[in-house]
Design a protein around this motif. Structure first.
Motif, PDB file in Angstrom:
ATOM      1  N   THR A   1       0.837  -1.186   0.000  1.00  0.00           N
ATOM      2  CA  THR A   1       0.000   0.000   0.000  1.00  0.00           C
ATOM      3  C   THR A   1       0.876   1.241   0.000  1.00  0.00           C
ATOM      4  N   VAL A   2       0.374   2.330  -0.552  1.00  0.00           N
ATOM      5  CA  VAL A   2       1.139   3.578  -0.630  1.00  0.00           C
ATOM      6  C   VAL A   2       0.285   4.732  -0.123  1.00  0.00           C
ATOM      7  N   ASP A   3       0.973   5.803   0.263  1.00  0.00           N
ATOM      8  CA  ASP A   3       0.259   7.008   0.698  1.00  0.00           C
ATOM      9  C   ASP A   3      -0.278   7.791  -0.495  1.00  0.00           C
ATOM     10  N   ARG A   4       0.528   7.825  -1.568  1.00  0.00           N
ATOM     11  CA  ARG A   4       0.144   8.579  -2.763  1.00  0.00           C
ATOM     12  C   ARG A   4       0.390   7.700  -3.988  1.00  0.00           C
ATOM     13  N   GLY A   5      -0.653   7.433  -4.741  1.00  0.00           N
ATOM     14  CA  GLY A   5      -0.517   6.603  -5.925  1.00  0.00           C
ATOM     15  C   GLY A   5      -0.145   7.419  -7.150  1.00  0.00           C
ATOM     16  N   THR A   6      -0.008   6.743  -8.256  1.00  0.00           N
ATOM     17  CA  THR A   6       0.242   7.362  -9.551  1.00  0.00           C
ATOM     18  C   THR A   6      -0.790   6.818 -10.524  1.00  0.00           C
ATOM     19  N   SER A   7      -0.793   7.363 -11.739  1.00  0.00           N
ATOM     20  CA  SER A   7      -1.750   6.881 -12.732  1.00  0.00           C
ATOM     21  C   SER A   7      -1.500   5.411 -13.077  1.00  0.00           C
ATOM     22  N   ALA A   8      -0.252   4.958 -12.895  1.00  0.00           N
ATOM     23  CA  ALA A   8       0.069   3.565 -13.216  1.00  0.00           C
ATOM     24  C   ALA A   8      -0.147   2.614 -12.042  1.00  0.00           C
ATOM     25  N   TRP A   9      -0.340   3.156 -10.848  1.00  0.00           N
ATOM     26  CA  TRP A   9      -0.477   2.317  -9.652  1.00  0.00           C
ATOM     27  C   TRP A   9      -1.881   1.738  -9.572  1.00  0.00           C
ATOM     28  N   LYS A  10      -1.977   0.417  -9.541  1.00  0.00           N
ATOM     29  CA  LYS A  10      -3.269  -0.267  -9.474  1.00  0.00           C
ATOM     30  C   LYS A  10      -3.530  -0.871  -8.102  1.00  0.00           C
ATOM     31  N   GLY A  11      -2.607  -0.650  -7.186  1.00  0.00           N
ATOM     32  CA  GLY A  11      -2.734  -1.236  -5.869  1.00  0.00           C
ATOM     33  C   GLY A  11      -3.494  -0.352  -4.898  1.00  0.00           C
ATOM     34  N   HIS A  12      -3.350  -0.665  -3.631  1.00  0.00           N
ATOM     35  CA  HIS A  12      -4.083  -0.009  -2.561  1.00  0.00           C
ATOM     36  C   HIS A  12      -3.440   1.330  -2.209  1.00  0.00           C
ATOM     37  N   ILE A  13      -4.261   2.282  -1.813  1.00  0.00           N
ATOM     38  CA  ILE A  13      -3.789   3.552  -1.270  1.00  0.00           C
ATOM     39  C   ILE A  13      -4.379   3.675   0.135  1.00  0.00           C
ATOM     40  N   GLY A  14      -3.497   3.778   1.110  1.00  0.00           N
ATOM     41  CA  GLY A  14      -3.966   3.847   2.493  1.00  0.00           C
ATOM     42  C   GLY A  14      -2.875   3.403   3.442  1.00  0.00           C
ATOM     43  N   VAL A  15      -3.274   3.051   4.646  1.00  0.00           N
ATOM     44  CA  VAL A  15      -2.308   2.691   5.686  1.00  0.00           C
ATOM     45  C   VAL A  15      -2.234   1.176   5.839  1.00  0.00           C
ATOM     46  N   VAL A  16      -1.147   0.707   6.447  1.00  0.00           N
ATOM     47  CA  VAL A  16      -0.926  -0.740   6.543  1.00  0.00           C
ATOM     48  C   VAL A  16      -1.996  -1.439   7.369  1.00  0.00           C
TER      49      VAL A  16
END
Length: 282
Positions: free
Chosen positions: A179-194
Motif C-alpha cells: 500500500t502507498v500514501d500517494r498513488g500514480t496513474s500507473a499504480w493499481k494497488g491499494h492507497i492507504g495505511v498498513v
C-alpha cells in the motif's frame, strides 16, 4: 530445518574489521544496498534483525541493520538510506572501496520461539530491510510456520523496497499486500495505511506472531490493532531505532527508559516497551 547460526561478534567488539564494497544495488531513490566482502575469510554469523556498526573513515560510525540472509556469509548486505554525514558518505562509495564493520550486535527477531505460528510481518518504508533476513529464513523453513503474510507500506510506488523479490517471495509461500500514501496513474494497488489490511485478521489470533519495523507511530498503530484483534502484546515484536555509539550499552546514547536499544534491542516485545513508546522525545 536450516539451523539458525549462532551470532559471533568480531574478536574485539571495539575494533572494526576491514571489508570491501563488492556490489552496489540501486534500490529506490536515496537508498542503496552495499554488498560487503571481508578482507579475509567469511563474515561472522548473525541472526535476523541484528545490526553492524559500519565505520566510514573520516566520518564516523552508523548502526545499520544487516539485510542479507543468515547463510549468505560470503558477503553481507546493508541497505542504507542517506540520512546524515556517515550514511551520505557510505552512499558515495564505489566498488572496491574499503570500510570497517563491528558486530553483529543486538537482539534478533525471535524466529526460533515462534515455530508453528502464523507470522504477520508489517513494514513501513526502509523498515523492510531489517525484516528481509527474517523473510528469507521463514521461507527457507516454510514448513515450520503457518500462514505467512507481509503487509508493506511506503510513501509512493517508487519507494517500495525490494520489489524485484516480491514474486519469488510469493512463489515460496508468502502473501504480500502493498500500500502507498500517494498513488500514480500507473499504480493499481491499494492507497492507504498498513492497518487497512489487518481486518479481517490474516491469521489465528491465538497462534500468530507479529513482526513490525518502520516509523514508530506506524508500529504503535500496528500493535494497537493487533491487540484489538486478540494478539498478546508479548507476541508482537517491534524493531526500534536510535542513534548509537558503542553498541554495547556502555555509553548511554541509545538509552530508552531503562533499556538500551543496542544490547536489549533493537527487537523488543511490544509488551516490554509499550509504555515507553507512548512518551514523547524518549
Amino acid at each position: 530445518m536450516n539451523r539458525m547460526p549462532t551470532p559471533t561478534p568480531t574478536a574485539s567488539p571495539w575494533l572494526p574489521r576491514t571489508y570491501a564494497v563488492d556490489e552496489i544495488i540501486e534500490e529506490i531513490p536515496n537508498v542503496r544496498t552495499l554488498r560487503l566482502v571481508p578482507e579475509t575469510g567469511t563474515a561472522p554469523p548473525f541472526a535476523p534483525g541484528q545490526f553492524n556498526m559500519v565505520y566510514m573513515p573520516g566520518f564516523g560510525e552508523a548502526a545499520i541493520s544487516i539485510s542479507s540472509g543468515v547463510h549468505e556469509l560470503s558477503a553481507l548486505a546493508h541497505t542504507i538510506r542517506a540520512a546524515g554525514d556517515v550514511t551520505g558518505a557510505l552512499l558515495r562509495l564505489k566498488p572496491g572501496d574499503q570500510l570497517g564493520l563491528r558486530g553483529p550486535f543486538g537482539r534478533s527477531w525471535p524466529l526460533a520461539q515462534i515455530i508453528g505460528n502464523d507470522v504477520l510481518l508489517v513494514a513501513g518504508g526502509i523498515g523492510l530491510a531489517p525484516l528481509r533476513p527474517a523473510i528469507k529464513y521463514l521461507l527457507a523453513n516454510r514448513d515450520n510456520f503457518g500462514r505467512l503474510k507481509l503487509i508493506y507500506g511506503s510513501k509512493t510506488p517508487a519507494d517500495l523496497l525490494f520489489q524485484s523479490e516480491f514474486a519469488a517471495w510469493t512463489a515460496a509461500g508468502m502473501e504480500i499486500e502493498a500500500t502507498v500514501d500517494r498513488g500514480t496513474s500507473a499504480w493499481k494497488g491499494h492507497i492507504g495505511v498498513v492497518t487497512d489490511f489487518m481486518r479481517p485478521f490474516p491469521g489465528r489470533p491465538g497462534q500468530t506472531s507479529v513482526l513490525t519495523c518502520g516509523p514508530e507511530i506506524m508500529m504503535r498503530f500496528v500493535a494497537r490493532e493487533a491487540i484489538l484483534l486478540g494478539i498478546d502484546p508479548d507476541d508482537i515484536y517491534v524493531s526500534l531505532e536510535r542513534n548509537m555509539k558503542c553498541a554495547m550499552g556502555m555509553c548511554g546514547v541509545c538509552q530508552f527508559g531503562p533499556e538500551f536499544i543496542c544490547k536489549d534491542g533493537p527487537v523488543f516485545s511490544f509488551g516490554r516497551v509499550a509504555a515507553l513508546m507512548k512518551l514523547e522525545d524518549l
